[in-house]
Motif scaffolding. Structure first.
Motif, mmCIF file in Angstrom:
data_model
loop_
_atom_site.group_PDB
_atom_site.id
_atom_site.type_symbol
_atom_site.label_atom_id
_atom_site.label_comp_id
_atom_site.label_asym_id
_atom_site.label_seq_id
_atom_site.Cartn_x
_atom_site.Cartn_y
_atom_site.Cartn_z
ATOM 1 N N TRP A 139 24.678 79.825 23.266
ATOM 2 C CA TRP A 139 24.028 80.954 23.219
ATOM 3 C C TRP A 139 24.873 82.201 23.320
ATOM 4 C CZ3 TRP A 139 21.162 82.264 28.697
ATOM 5 C CH2 TRP A 139 20.546 83.559 28.715
ATOM 6 N N TRP A 140 25.842 82.033 23.983
ATOM 7 C CA TRP A 140 27.056 83.236 24.088
ATOM 8 C C TRP A 140 27.721 83.632 22.750
ATOM 9 C CZ3 TRP A 140 29.420 84.035 29.295
ATOM 10 C CH2 TRP A 140 30.027 85.190 29.452
ATOM 11 N N LEU A 194 19.989 89.209 20.502
ATOM 12 C CA LEU A 194 20.171 88.274 21.446
ATOM 13 C C LEU A 194 21.283 88.425 22.304
ATOM 14 C CD1 LEU A 194 19.612 85.556 22.201
ATOM 15 C CD2 LEU A 194 21.462 84.469 20.485
ATOM 16 N N PRO A 195 20.744 88.915 23.396
ATOM 17 C CA PRO A 195 21.472 89.511 24.670
ATOM 18 C C PRO A 195 22.329 88.317 25.065
ATOM 19 C CG PRO A 195 19.275 90.042 25.282
ATOM 20 C CD PRO A 195 19.376 89.318 23.784
ATOM 21 N N PRO A 196 23.601 88.454 25.433
ATOM 22 C CA PRO A 196 24.376 87.234 25.964
ATOM 23 C C PRO A 196 24.116 86.955 27.566
ATOM 24 C CG PRO A 196 25.692 89.511 26.263
ATOM 25 C CD PRO A 196 24.380 89.767 25.263
ATOM 26 N N PRO A 197 24.390 85.778 28.053
ATOM 27 C CA PRO A 197 24.055 85.352 29.250
ATOM 28 C C PRO A 197 24.238 86.400 30.258
ATOM 29 C CG PRO A 197 25.031 83.523 27.903
ATOM 30 C CD PRO A 197 25.057 84.924 27.219
ATOM 31 N N PRO A 198 25.527 87.181 30.482
ATOM 32 C CA PRO A 198 25.567 88.053 31.605
ATOM 33 C C PRO A 198 24.474 89.353 31.555
ATOM 34 C CG PRO A 198 27.668 87.504 30.331
ATOM 35 C CD PRO A 198 26.610 87.122 29.668
ATOM 36 N N THR A 199 24.065 89.615 30.367
ATOM 37 C CA THR A 199 23.218 90.864 30.125
ATOM 38 C C THR A 199 21.854 90.211 30.888
ATOM 39 O OG1 THR A 199 24.398 91.557 28.108
ATOM 40 C CG2 THR A 199 22.130 92.340 28.808
ATOM 41 N N VAL A 200 21.637 89.116 30.526
ATOM 42 C CA VAL A 200 19.789 88.446 30.916
ATOM 43 C C VAL A 200 20.028 88.140 32.567
ATOM 44 C CG1 VAL A 200 18.586 86.617 30.670
ATOM 45 C CG2 VAL A 200 19.635 87.398 28.691
ATOM 46 N N LEU A 201 21.412 87.600 32.946
ATOM 47 C CA LEU A 201 21.355 87.596 34.223
ATOM 48 C C LEU A 201 21.265 88.822 35.140
ATOM 49 C CD1 LEU A 201 21.987 85.563 36.578
ATOM 50 C CD2 LEU A 201 24.314 85.913 36.324
ATOM 51 N N ALA A 202 22.005 89.803 34.597
ATOM 52 C CA ALA A 202 21.820 91.190 35.294
ATOM 53 C C ALA A 202 20.490 91.647 35.143
ATOM 54 C CB ALA A 202 22.702 92.150 34.537
ATOM 55 N N ALA A 203 19.761 91.500 34.189
ATOM 56 C CA ALA A 203 18.375 92.089 34.072
ATOM 57 C C ALA A 203 17.370 91.148 35.015
ATOM 58 C CB ALA A 203 17.874 91.909 32.738
ATOM 59 N N MET A 204 17.734 89.695 35.118
ATOM 60 C CA MET A 204 17.097 89.019 36.066
ATOM 61 C C MET A 204 17.187 89.421 37.633
ATOM 62 S SD MET A 204 17.300 85.210 34.435
ATOM 63 C CE MET A 204 17.064 84.448 35.995
#
Length: 176
Positions: A14-15, A26-36
């Motif tokens: 994914w990254w 396709l946002p990277p995992p840290p961006t998605v985690l921050a949004a979550m």
């Protein structure tokens, strides 16, 4: 360990894909985690997750209830099987995306359309599984219930349902 490795490979893939494609697509995992985390802190994540799970649960109960009843009827009554079988074949071969689009066209972008789409998508699997279970019922046990004059409801509860339990479990487990 293999599960953890599989998860790590997924995150890495994914990254890398997000680096190649770009953050906008396709946002990277840290961006998605921050949004979550932001959504979780505001409470919106849990509210929306609860609403989605409620829809899925309602659709599941609807599909299993109707599917069990129709499947049992089709397995026990030959005429019902002959009437419903073409519709069952149609529903089994209808892609989920088509069901969703049709539900939204017919009912609009409503909760009922979402629930109906999920239920209609799950229904044929439940029907097929319970129909086969009803066909596999032990005739000797039916005869025993008749000989001992067990009332229909008690016979259903104590003779038929225990025989159908594995089929009900299989229908419930088979992908919602």
């Amino acid at each position: 360990m293999p599960r953890l490795l599989s998860f790590a490979v997924f995150i890495a893939t994914w990254w890398i894909a997000s680096l190649l494609i770009g953050d906008a697509k396709l946002p990277p995992p840290p961006t998605v985690l921050a949004a979550m985390l932001t959504e979780a802190e505001s409470g919106a994540l849990f509210f929306n997750l609860g609403a989605t799970l409620a829809r899925v649960a309602l659709a599941f109960v609807l599909a299993m209830s109707l599917g069990s009843a129709i499947g049992y009827l089709m397995g026990r009554v030959r005429l019902a099987d002959r009437i419903c079988d073409p519709w069952l074949i149609l529903l089994l071969n209808l892609p989920a995306l088509v069901v969703i689009v049709l539900a939204y066209i017919w009912a609009g972008l409503t909760e009922a359309a979402a629930i109906a789409a999920i239920a209609v998508n799950k229904l044929p699997t439940a029907v097929v599984t319970l129909r086969e279970g009803a066909r596999a019922l032990d005739a000797a046990l039916d005869e025993m219930a008749t000989v001992f004059a067990i009332p229909r409801w008690r016979a259903f509860r104590h003779v038929i349902l225990p025989q159908l339990a594995p089929y009900i479990a299989a229908a419930a487990r088979s992908g919602l």
